[in-house]
Scaffold this active site. Structure first.
Site, PDB file in Angstrom:
ATOM      1  N   SER A 118       0.826  -1.206   0.000  1.00 45.29           N
ATOM      2  CA  SER A 118       0.000   0.000   0.000  1.00 45.29           C
ATOM      3  C   SER A 118       0.857   1.251   0.000  1.00 45.29           C
ATOM      4  O   SER A 118       0.348   2.334  -0.227  1.00 45.29           O
ATOM      5  CB  SER A 118      -0.946  -0.004   1.198  1.00 45.29           C
ATOM      6  OG  SER A 118      -0.253  -0.348   2.361  1.00 45.29           O
ATOM      7  N   HIS A 139      -2.009  -2.930  -6.620  1.00 44.63           N
ATOM      8  CA  HIS A 139      -2.576  -2.598  -5.312  1.00 44.63           C
ATOM      9  C   HIS A 139      -4.100  -2.726  -5.344  1.00 44.63           C
ATOM     10  O   HIS A 139      -4.784  -1.899  -5.956  1.00 44.63           O
ATOM     11  CB  HIS A 139      -2.144  -1.152  -4.948  1.00 44.63           C
ATOM     12  CG  HIS A 139      -2.576  -0.705  -3.597  1.00 44.63           C
ATOM     13  ND1 HIS A 139      -2.742   0.613  -3.269  1.00 44.63           N
ATOM     14  CD2 HIS A 139      -2.881  -1.412  -2.471  1.00 44.63           C
ATOM     15  CE1 HIS A 139      -3.132   0.702  -2.008  1.00 44.63           C
ATOM     16  NE2 HIS A 139      -3.225  -0.509  -1.513  1.00 44.63           N
ATOM     17  N   GLU A 151      -4.905  -0.191  -8.300  1.00 45.31           N
ATOM     18  CA  GLU A 151      -3.920   0.878  -8.518  1.00 45.31           C
ATOM     19  C   GLU A 151      -2.643   0.184  -8.993  1.00 45.31           C
ATOM     20  O   GLU A 151      -2.081  -0.640  -8.263  1.00 45.31           O
ATOM     21  CB  GLU A 151      -3.700   1.637  -7.204  1.00 45.31           C
ATOM     22  CG  GLU A 151      -2.815   2.849  -7.318  1.00 45.31           C
ATOM     23  CD  GLU A 151      -2.596   3.553  -5.966  1.00 45.31           C
ATOM     24  OE1 GLU A 151      -2.491   2.879  -4.921  1.00 45.31           O
ATOM     25  OE2 GLU A 151      -2.520   4.794  -5.973  1.00 45.31           O
ATOM     26  N   ASN A 189      -3.226   6.176  -1.179  1.00 47.34           N
ATOM     27  CA  ASN A 189      -2.943   6.475   0.226  1.00 47.34           C
ATOM     28  C   ASN A 189      -2.372   7.861   0.459  1.00 47.34           C
ATOM     29  O   ASN A 189      -2.444   8.385   1.566  1.00 47.34           O
ATOM     30  CB  ASN A 189      -2.044   5.388   0.816  1.00 47.34           C
ATOM     31  CG  ASN A 189      -2.879   4.164   1.138  1.00 47.34           C
ATOM     32  OD1 ASN A 189      -3.954   4.281   1.726  1.00 47.34           O
ATOM     33  ND2 ASN A 189      -2.416   3.000   0.721  1.00 47.34           N
TER      34      ASN A 189
HETATM   35  N1  CAA Z   1     -16.401 -10.708  -0.310  1.00 40.77           N
HETATM   36  C1  CAA Z   1     -17.468 -10.690  -1.120  1.00 40.77           C
HETATM   37  N2  CAA Z   1     -18.486  -9.804  -0.996  1.00 40.77           N
HETATM   38  C2  CAA Z   1     -18.430  -8.938   0.035  1.00 40.77           C
HETATM   39  C3  CAA Z   1     -17.351  -8.909   0.948  1.00 40.77           C
HETATM   40  C4  CAA Z   1     -16.308  -9.843   0.734  1.00 40.77           C
HETATM   41  N3  CAA Z   1     -15.222  -9.881   1.520  1.00 40.77           N
HETATM   42  N4  CAA Z   1     -17.563  -7.913   1.843  1.00 40.77           N
HETATM   43  C5  CAA Z   1     -18.735  -7.348   1.522  1.00 40.77           C
HETATM   44  N5  CAA Z   1     -19.255  -7.955   0.432  1.00 40.77           N
HETATM   45  C6  CAA Z   1     -20.453  -7.598  -0.309  1.00 40.77           C
HETATM   46  C7  CAA Z   1     -21.729  -7.867   0.447  1.00 40.77           C
HETATM   47  O1  CAA Z   1     -22.178  -9.189   0.229  1.00 40.77           O
HETATM   48  C8  CAA Z   1     -22.678  -6.849  -0.156  1.00 40.77           C
HETATM   49  O2  CAA Z   1     -23.102  -7.294  -1.457  1.00 40.77           O
HETATM   50  P1  CAA Z   1     -24.390  -6.628  -2.204  1.00 40.77           P
HETATM   51  O3  CAA Z   1     -24.054  -5.195  -2.505  1.00 40.77           O
HETATM   52  O4  CAA Z   1     -24.508  -7.439  -3.444  1.00 40.77           O
HETATM   53  O5  CAA Z   1     -25.510  -6.755  -1.239  1.00 40.77           O
HETATM   54  C9  CAA Z   1     -21.769  -5.636  -0.397  1.00 40.77           C
HETATM   55  O6  CAA Z   1     -20.436  -6.153  -0.452  1.00 40.77           O
HETATM   56  C10 CAA Z   1     -21.892  -4.648   0.711  1.00 40.77           C
HETATM   57  O7  CAA Z   1     -21.623  -5.293   1.941  1.00 40.77           O
HETATM   58  P2  CAA Z   1     -22.536  -5.180   3.245  1.00 40.77           P
HETATM   59  O8  CAA Z   1     -23.972  -5.033   2.845  1.00 40.77           O
HETATM   60  O9  CAA Z   1     -22.160  -6.280   4.175  1.00 40.77           O
HETATM   61  O10 CAA Z   1     -22.054  -3.876   3.995  1.00 40.77           O
HETATM   62  P3  CAA Z   1     -21.918  -2.404   3.504  1.00 40.77           P
HETATM   63  O11 CAA Z   1     -22.972  -2.001   2.563  1.00 40.77           O
HETATM   64  O12 CAA Z   1     -21.710  -1.653   4.758  1.00 40.77           O
HETATM   65  O13 CAA Z   1     -20.539  -2.413   2.673  1.00 40.77           O
HETATM   66  C11 CAA Z   1     -18.226  -2.218   2.469  1.00 40.77           C
HETATM   67  C12 CAA Z   1     -19.355  -2.868   3.234  1.00 40.77           C
HETATM   68  C13 CAA Z   1     -18.217  -2.709   1.020  1.00 40.77           C
HETATM   69  C14 CAA Z   1     -16.936  -2.653   3.151  1.00 40.77           C
HETATM   70  C15 CAA Z   1     -18.438  -0.662   2.492  1.00 40.77           C
HETATM   71  O14 CAA Z   1     -18.655  -0.217   3.815  1.00 40.77           O
HETATM   72  C16 CAA Z   1     -17.291   0.108   1.892  1.00 40.77           C
HETATM   73  O15 CAA Z   1     -17.197   0.263   0.689  1.00 40.77           O
HETATM   74  N6  CAA Z   1     -16.421   0.621   2.769  1.00 40.77           N
HETATM   75  C17 CAA Z   1     -15.229   1.368   2.361  1.00 40.77           C
HETATM   76  C18 CAA Z   1     -14.192   0.385   1.911  1.00 40.77           C
HETATM   77  C19 CAA Z   1     -12.921   1.076   1.496  1.00 40.77           C
HETATM   78  O16 CAA Z   1     -12.794   2.296   1.484  1.00 40.77           O
HETATM   79  N7  CAA Z   1     -11.933   0.256   1.162  1.00 40.77           N
HETATM   80  C20 CAA Z   1     -10.633   0.741   0.828  1.00 40.77           C
HETATM   81  C21 CAA Z   1      -9.783   0.686   2.053  1.00 40.77           C
HETATM   82  S1  CAA Z   1      -8.166   1.260   1.703  1.00 40.77           S
HETATM   83  C22 CAA Z   1      -7.390  -0.084   1.120  1.00 40.77           C
HETATM   84  O17 CAA Z   1      -7.884  -1.175   1.039  1.00 40.77           O
HETATM   85  C23 CAA Z   1      -6.032   0.113   0.620  1.00 40.77           C
HETATM   86  C24 CAA Z   1      -4.962   0.527   1.508  1.00 40.77           C
HETATM   87  O18 CAA Z   1      -3.864   0.555   1.006  1.00 40.77           O
HETATM   88  C25 CAA Z   1      -5.093   0.935   2.919  1.00 40.77           C
END
Ligand code: CAA
Length: 296
Positions: A118, A139, A151, A189
């Site tokens: 990251s 990424h 990315e 990031n």
């Molecule tokens: N595998 C498969 N499907 C998944 C899953 C997984 N691990 N996690 C969630 N889902 C699916 C769910 O089944 C659901 O599917 P539908 O839309 O078809 O119903 C969908 O994703 C949404 O999940 P939830 O309903 O359980 O919960 P939510 O609506 O609160 O979404 C979330 C959860 C997708 C995590 C959402 O909160 C989100 O987008 N959060 C922000 C995530 C983000 O910013 N990620 C980047 C982080 S930074 C990074 O990763 C890089 C770094 O370098 C730090």
């Protein structure tokens, strides 16, 4: 591009193996811990089940995807016939440099070596190999099966052919690739972490509470999670280490990590994975239960 190896069976590694296997690629998932490998396969199965339950994947496709994954505790055995290795080990520079030296030794000629780092420099990682032109950043974002972005980071020596191959491959996974250059924090990031750090400063300075800060950003800016919940989800130790890379890399005090973040990491309050960060969580799950009261 036929065979993929993924190094590291943690959250990112199991998500990356999941998307490659679902797209029809044979995947070797490699980790030093057999227990972690078993846990990863169970997690992939559970996440594929979510897709089956939603009707976005049929049950036979789930079984096919799982059959595409083999697990290995030995790096050499797992990568010997790979066309691409995606390293998703712990975010630790020394560990990654050691892994890339081993990959250079054991992966076949012509195999592309990608890192899911990251924030660690791709140029630095590439420099420990004898094939820096074949080293690239790939990424993924967490949760990998859900997030569309990949990315792609061009190191100083990465060849255009390698970058183009990873762009095409990302599209085959159903992702949207975005090519960026290798400077601290890349793009994702460099922009995300200062926002999270500012949210922590806003809490630290008593401007507002945890829930108020997250609600402002969720409902005011349509972010799916507020920045403090997102920090808990990413891991506060990971946030701190990325901020340190930005701070060291640019030498600019605007990236200095908030003292509250530093304290929480020292106290091992790392977010969802330890059950407590800015919020508390149900043990063993990332589900948020109640917001934690803040003590300066
Ligand atoms: N595998 C498969 N499907 C998944 C899953 C997984 N691990 N996690 C969630 N889902 C699916 C769910 O089944 C659901 O599917 P539908 O839309 O078809 O119903 C969908 O994703 C949404 O999940 P939830 O309903 O359980 O919960 P939510 O609506 O609160 O979404 C979330 C959860 C997708 C995590 C959402 O909160 C989100 O987008 N959060 C922000 C995530 C983000 O910013 N990620 C980047 C982080 S930074 C990074 O990763 C890089 C770094 O370098 C730090």
């Amino acid at each position: 591009m036929k065979k993929i190896a993924v190094i590291g069976a943690g959250t990112m590694g199991n998500g990356i193996a999941h998307v490659f296997a679902q797209a029809g690629f044979p995947v070797s998932l490699i980790d030093v811990s057999e227990q972690q490998l078993q846990k990863a396969v169970q997690t992939i199965s559970k996440n594929l089940d979510r897709q089956v339950a939603k009707g976005t994947l049929d049950a036979a496709a789930k079984e096919t995807a799982l059959r595409h994954i083999t697990t290995h505790a030995s790096l050499a055995a797992g990568v010997h016939d790979a066309d691409l290795v995606v390293e998703a080990a712990t975010e630790n520079t020394e560990l990654k440099l050691k892994i890339f030296q081993q990959l250079d030794e054991h992966a076949p000629q012509g195999c592309i070596l990608a890192s899911n780092t990251s924030s660690i420099s791709i140029t630095k990682i590439a420099a420990v190999t004898n094939r820096p032109e074949a080293v690239v950043g790939m990424h993924f974002m967490n949760p990998v099966p859900v997030m569309k972005l990949v990315e792609i980071i061009n190191g100083y020596a990465t060849s255009k052919e390698v970058t183009d191959t990873i762009v095409e491959l990302s599209k085959q996974l159903g992702k949207v690739p975005c090519v960026v250059n290798d400077y601290p924090g890349f793009v994702a990031n460099r922009i995300l972490m200062p926002m999270i750090n500012e949210a922590i400063y806003t809490l630290f300075e008593g401007v507002a509470g945890v829930e108020e800060i997250d609600t402002v950003m969720k409902l005011g800016m349509a972010h799916p999670m507020g920045p403090l919940q997102l920090a808990d989800f990413i891991g506060l130790d990971v946030c701190l280490s990325i901020l340190q890379v930005l701070h060291d890399g640019f030498g600019n005090p605007k990236y200095a990590p908030c003292p509250l973040l530093v304290n929480m990491v020292m106290a091992k309050k790392l977010g969802a994975k330890t059950g407590e960060g800015f919020y508390t969580y149900t043990p063993g799950s990332k589900e948020l239960v109640v917001s934690k009261g803040f003590k300066k």
